[in-house]
Design an enzyme around this catalytic site. Structure first.
Site, PDB file in Angstrom:
ATOM      1  N   GLU A  96       0.832  -1.201   0.000  1.00 45.35           N
ATOM      2  CA  GLU A  96       0.000   0.000   0.000  1.00 45.35           C
ATOM      3  C   GLU A  96       0.869   1.254   0.000  1.00 45.35           C
ATOM      4  OE1 GLU A  96      -2.668  -2.398   3.216  1.00 45.35           O
ATOM      5  OE2 GLU A  96      -2.029  -0.362   3.669  1.00 45.35           O
ATOM      6  N   CYS A 109       3.128   8.358   1.713  1.00 49.76           N
ATOM      7  CA  CYS A 109       3.505   7.362   2.713  1.00 49.76           C
ATOM      8  C   CYS A 109       3.790   6.056   1.975  1.00 49.76           C
ATOM      9  CB  CYS A 109       2.348   7.207   3.705  1.00 49.76           C
ATOM     10  SG  CYS A 109       2.613   5.873   4.872  1.00 49.76           S
ATOM     11  N   CYS A 116       5.435  -7.525   7.752  1.00 51.73           N
ATOM     12  CA  CYS A 116       6.449  -6.941   8.642  1.00 51.73           C
ATOM     13  C   CYS A 116       6.907  -7.987   9.649  1.00 51.73           C
ATOM     14  CB  CYS A 116       5.870  -5.727   9.379  1.00 51.73           C
ATOM     15  SG  CYS A 116       7.063  -4.962  10.500  1.00 51.73           S
ATOM     16  N   CYS A 120       3.995  -5.941  15.774  1.00 54.68           N
ATOM     17  CA  CYS A 120       3.392  -5.234  16.917  1.00 54.68           C
ATOM     18  C   CYS A 120       1.938  -5.695  17.061  1.00 54.68           C
ATOM     19  CB  CYS A 120       3.458  -3.724  16.680  1.00 54.68           C
ATOM     20  SG  CYS A 120       5.147  -3.157  16.438  1.00 54.68           S
ATOM     21  N   CYS A 123      -0.995  -3.767  15.245  1.00 57.55           N
ATOM     22  CA  CYS A 123      -0.811  -3.327  13.856  1.00 57.55           C
ATOM     23  C   CYS A 123      -1.169  -4.436  12.867  1.00 57.55           C
ATOM     24  CB  CYS A 123       0.645  -2.893  13.664  1.00 57.55           C
ATOM     25  SG  CYS A 123       1.068  -2.545  11.944  1.00 57.55           S
ATOM     26  N   GLY A 163       5.837  -2.455   6.890  1.00 56.90           N
ATOM     27  CA  GLY A 163       7.217  -2.923   6.989  1.00 56.90           C
ATOM     28  C   GLY A 163       8.070  -2.122   7.947  1.00 56.90           C
ATOM     29  N   GLU A 164       9.178  -2.735   8.340  1.00 56.41           N
ATOM     30  CA  GLU A 164      10.178  -2.068   9.172  1.00 56.41           C
ATOM     31  C   GLU A 164      11.302  -1.628   8.225  1.00 56.41           C
ATOM     32  OE1 GLU A 164      11.024  -0.858  12.298  1.00 56.41           O
ATOM     33  OE2 GLU A 164      12.819  -0.425  11.131  1.00 56.41           O
ATOM     34  N   SER A 195      10.580   5.856   9.461  1.00 62.49           N
ATOM     35  CA  SER A 195       9.987   5.493  10.749  1.00 62.49           C
ATOM     36  C   SER A 195      10.410   4.074  11.107  1.00 62.49           C
ATOM     37  CB  SER A 195       8.455   5.579  10.635  1.00 62.49           C
ATOM     38  OG  SER A 195       7.848   5.110  11.811  1.00 62.49           O
ATOM     39  N   SER A 218       9.259   4.701  16.775  1.00 65.03           N
ATOM     40  CA  SER A 218       7.995   4.286  17.399  1.00 65.03           C
ATOM     41  C   SER A 218       8.289   3.786  18.812  1.00 65.03           C
ATOM     42  CB  SER A 218       7.348   3.198  16.553  1.00 65.03           C
ATOM     43  OG  SER A 218       7.002   3.720  15.306  1.00 65.03           O
ATOM     44  N   HIS A 220       6.362   4.352  21.742  1.00 68.61           N
ATOM     45  CA  HIS A 220       5.080   3.796  22.229  1.00 68.61           C
ATOM     46  C   HIS A 220       4.958   3.589  23.736  1.00 68.61           C
ATOM     47  CE1 HIS A 220       4.128   3.319  18.116  1.00 68.61           C
ATOM     48  NE2 HIS A 220       4.636   2.134  17.927  1.00 68.61           N
ATOM     49  N   ASN A 294      -5.860   3.134  16.109  1.00 70.38           N
ATOM     50  CA  ASN A 294      -6.988   2.677  15.309  1.00 70.38           C
ATOM     51  C   ASN A 294      -7.131   1.192  15.560  1.00 70.38           C
ATOM     52  OD1 ASN A 294      -8.469   4.476  13.371  1.00 70.38           O
ATOM     53  ND2 ASN A 294      -6.359   5.171  13.204  1.00 70.38           N
ATOM     54  N   CYS A 337      -2.699   0.909   8.487  1.00 72.27           N
ATOM     55  CA  CYS A 337      -1.469   0.240   8.073  1.00 72.27           C
ATOM     56  C   CYS A 337      -1.718  -1.248   7.816  1.00 72.27           C
ATOM     57  CB  CYS A 337      -0.462   0.418   9.214  1.00 72.27           C
ATOM     58  SG  CYS A 337       1.157  -0.181   8.907  1.00 72.27           S
TER      59      CYS A 337
HETATM   60  N1  SAH Z   1       7.408  -0.151  11.021  1.00 71.40           N
HETATM   61  C1  SAH Z   1       7.646   1.201  11.202  1.00 71.40           C
HETATM   62  C2  SAH Z   1       6.936   2.084  10.191  1.00 71.40           C
HETATM   63  C3  SAH Z   1       5.556   1.682   9.771  1.00 71.40           C
HETATM   64  S1  SAH Z   1       4.294   1.809  10.997  1.00 71.40           S
HETATM   65  C4  SAH Z   1       7.280   1.635  12.613  1.00 71.40           C
HETATM   66  O1  SAH Z   1       6.695   0.850  13.336  1.00 71.40           O
HETATM   67  O2  SAH Z   1       7.610   2.755  12.979  1.00 71.40           O
HETATM   68  C5  SAH Z   1       4.103   3.575  11.156  1.00 71.40           C
HETATM   69  C6  SAH Z   1       3.467   3.997  12.447  1.00 71.40           C
HETATM   70  O3  SAH Z   1       2.094   3.561  12.495  1.00 71.40           O
HETATM   71  C7  SAH Z   1       4.142   3.408  13.675  1.00 71.40           C
HETATM   72  O4  SAH Z   1       4.373   4.404  14.634  1.00 71.40           O
HETATM   73  C8  SAH Z   1       3.111   2.420  14.160  1.00 71.40           C
HETATM   74  O5  SAH Z   1       3.223   2.155  15.516  1.00 71.40           O
HETATM   75  C9  SAH Z   1       1.812   3.079  13.795  1.00 71.40           C
HETATM   76  N2  SAH Z   1       0.659   2.151  13.784  1.00 71.40           N
HETATM   77  C10 SAH Z   1       0.620   0.910  13.262  1.00 71.40           C
HETATM   78  N3  SAH Z   1      -0.617   0.379  13.434  1.00 71.40           N
HETATM   79  C11 SAH Z   1      -1.360   1.302  14.083  1.00 71.40           C
HETATM   80  C12 SAH Z   1      -2.718   1.355  14.545  1.00 71.40           C
HETATM   81  N4  SAH Z   1      -3.538   0.338  14.377  1.00 71.40           N
HETATM   82  N5  SAH Z   1      -3.137   2.488  15.144  1.00 71.40           N
HETATM   83  C13 SAH Z   1      -2.301   3.533  15.312  1.00 71.40           C
HETATM   84  N6  SAH Z   1      -1.015   3.552  14.909  1.00 71.40           N
HETATM   85  C14 SAH Z   1      -0.538   2.450  14.307  1.00 71.40           C
HETATM   86 FE1  SF4 Z   2       5.775  -3.516  11.689  1.00 75.56          FE
HETATM   87 FE2  SF4 Z   2       5.617  -0.914  12.267  1.00 75.56          FE
HETATM   88 FE3  SF4 Z   2       3.395  -2.440  12.162  1.00 75.56          FE
HETATM   89 FE4  SF4 Z   2       5.126  -2.764  14.168  1.00 75.56          FE
HETATM   90  S1  SF4 Z   2       3.921  -0.921  13.715  1.00 75.56           S
HETATM   91  S2  SF4 Z   2       4.176  -4.396  12.963  1.00 75.56           S
HETATM   92  S3  SF4 Z   2       7.049  -2.412  13.137  1.00 75.56           S
HETATM   93  S4  SF4 Z   2       4.745  -1.939  10.465  1.00 75.56           S
END
Ligand code: SAH
Ligand code: SF4
Length: 372
Positions: A96, A109, A116, A120, A123, A163-164, A195, A218, A220, A294, A337
């Site tokens: 995406e 973006c 990934c 997390c 996510c 992705g990371e 990120s 991130s 958190h 979200n 995401c």
């Molecule tokens: N993997 C990298 C970049 C992609 S995610 C990272 O984790 O930083 C980008 C951002 O979206 C991250 O800060 C992640 O924690 C956040 N994110 C992912 N899923 C989410 C969700 N369901 N609600 C809010 N933020 C979310």
């Molecule tokens: Fe991967 Fe970033 Fe989603 Fe964590 S928040 S699973 S590192 S994409």
């Protein structure tokens, strides 16, 4: 046995390589500038678009190089103009990309991996694990497809899609160098944000490049214990190491790091968490970007009420930490995401129950306003 010739991707080719090839086929040098302008300024996805290039040379270009191997299979535009694209890669996998307009600028973006490895818990991207890395040309395909949509280059690029990024390091950096290179697209590195989930070896490596890319981490959570409720152990680094890496990043690049903080009800959203976060952000000279969760369908992870978010923000502010709250965009699209990909595949990966109802756009207010 049939020999498979792997073609060089046109969007990764250097000026020297192209000149050499043109010379080897008896073409004048000025064709190089023409071709490169079609690729990097007009985002050509096929030599057929290169109107000032002779037809025979276009045919040779097609034989020698591969042009965009990625195609758009779905596009959802929200009422506010945010457009989420589902792109199909050459092997059928999907990623995406999101185009986020604001009154005077565009932010893209982009994704760096299919799935990934970090996983997390909150996510959708990580729910099916890592499928594969995107290669340099695939990352650039995403960019080119988005550029064609808006008819130009974006003001900001954030690697906040699936992705990371730092776990696909060489492809990420090669793609960013092409985006930024003056002979290529000329997008300032200061307008590109990576990120990361806090992958310390990647942060250090990126710092050693000494390029002024922006880094968003991130974080958190203000403690390792709270972080453990959000990020699985396998790829989770201690906060102290992350902070050391952030300080190193700042000292090498001069770029102020942003802490991304996804606010999750009853997990990391209390006033004491805010106070602790202020202390570590202060220690790293970091700004904070709060992202109200979200939900992706798991009842253990929900979004805090508005007043809790406001309180959290005001505590950080009272401690003089620059803070933004991510603005929700793309309300009527499948903008979270990894969720569009998940819903496209028709799989209920992990905890995702109703992807259509879950919306999130990776909008980084600072990046959008070009303040980083
Ligand atoms: N993997 C990298 C970049 C992609 S995610 C990272 O984790 O930083 C980008 C951002 O979206 C991250 O800060 C992640 O924690 C956040 N994110 C992912 N899923 C989410 C969700 N369901 N609600 C809010 N933020 C979310
Ligand atoms: Fe991967 Fe970033 Fe989603 Fe964590 S928040 S699973 S590192 S994409």
């Amino acid at each position: 046995m049939n020999q498979v010739t792997v073609k060089t991707s046109a969007n990764t080719i250097s000026e020297t390589e192209l000149k050499e090839w043109l010379r080897s086929i008896g073409q004048p040098e000025y064709r190089c500038a023409q071709i490169r302008s079609w690729i990097f300024k007009n985002f050509a996805v096929s030599p057929d678009e290169m109107k000032n290039v002779p037809v025979e040379l276009r045919a040779k270009l097609s034989e020698k190089f591969s042009f965009c191997r990625t195609s758009e299979i779905k596009s959802d535009k929200s009422a506010d103009g945010t457009e989420k694209l589902l792109l199909k890669l050459h092997d059928g996998e999907c990623v995406e990309s999101v185009i986020i307009p604001s009154p005077d600028r565009f932010t893209f973006c982009l994704s760096t991996q299919v799935g990934c490895p970090v996983g997390c818990y909150f996510c959708a991207s990580g729910s099916g694990g890592l499928i594969r890395n995107l290669d340099v040309s695939e990352i650039l395909d995403e960019l080119f497809i988005c550029c064609r949509k808006i008819g130009g280059v974006p003001d900001n690029i954030v690697f906040m899609g699936t992705g990371e990024p730092l776990m696909n390091y060489s492809n990420l950096v090669a793609a960013m160098n092409i985006m930024g290179g003056s002979g290529y697209m000329g997008i300032s590195p200061r307008r590109i944000t990576v990120s990361t989930s806090g992958f310390v070896p990647g942060i250090i490596r990126l710092a050693d490049e000494k390029k002024p890319w922006n880094l968003a981490v991130s974080i958190h959570a203000p403690t390792d214990k709270v972080r453990a409720a959000l990020i699985p152990l396998k790829h989770r680094y201690p906060i102290k190491e992350i902070c050391d890496a952030c300080r190193y990043y700042f000292s090498n690049t001069g770029r102020i790091v942003t802490f991304e903080y996804t606010l999750v009800k009853d997990i990391n959203d209390s006033p004491s968490h805010a106070l602790e976060l202020a202390t570590i952000a202060h220690g790293c000279g970091a700004k904070v970007n709060l992202i109200p969760l979200n939900p992706i369908g798991n009842p253990a992870f929900s979004r805090p009420e508005k007043q809790i978010i406001t309180k959290f923000e005001s505590i950080l502010r009272s401690k003089k930490i620059p803070v933004t709250v991510r603005v929700e965009k793309g309300d009527n699209i499948n903008a979270a995401c990894g969720q569009l990909r998940v819903s496209h595949h028709g799989k209920q990966v992990g905890a995702v129950k109703d992807p259509v109802k879950n919306h999130r756009v990776h909008r980084d207010e600072n990046a959008v306003k070009g303040k980083k």
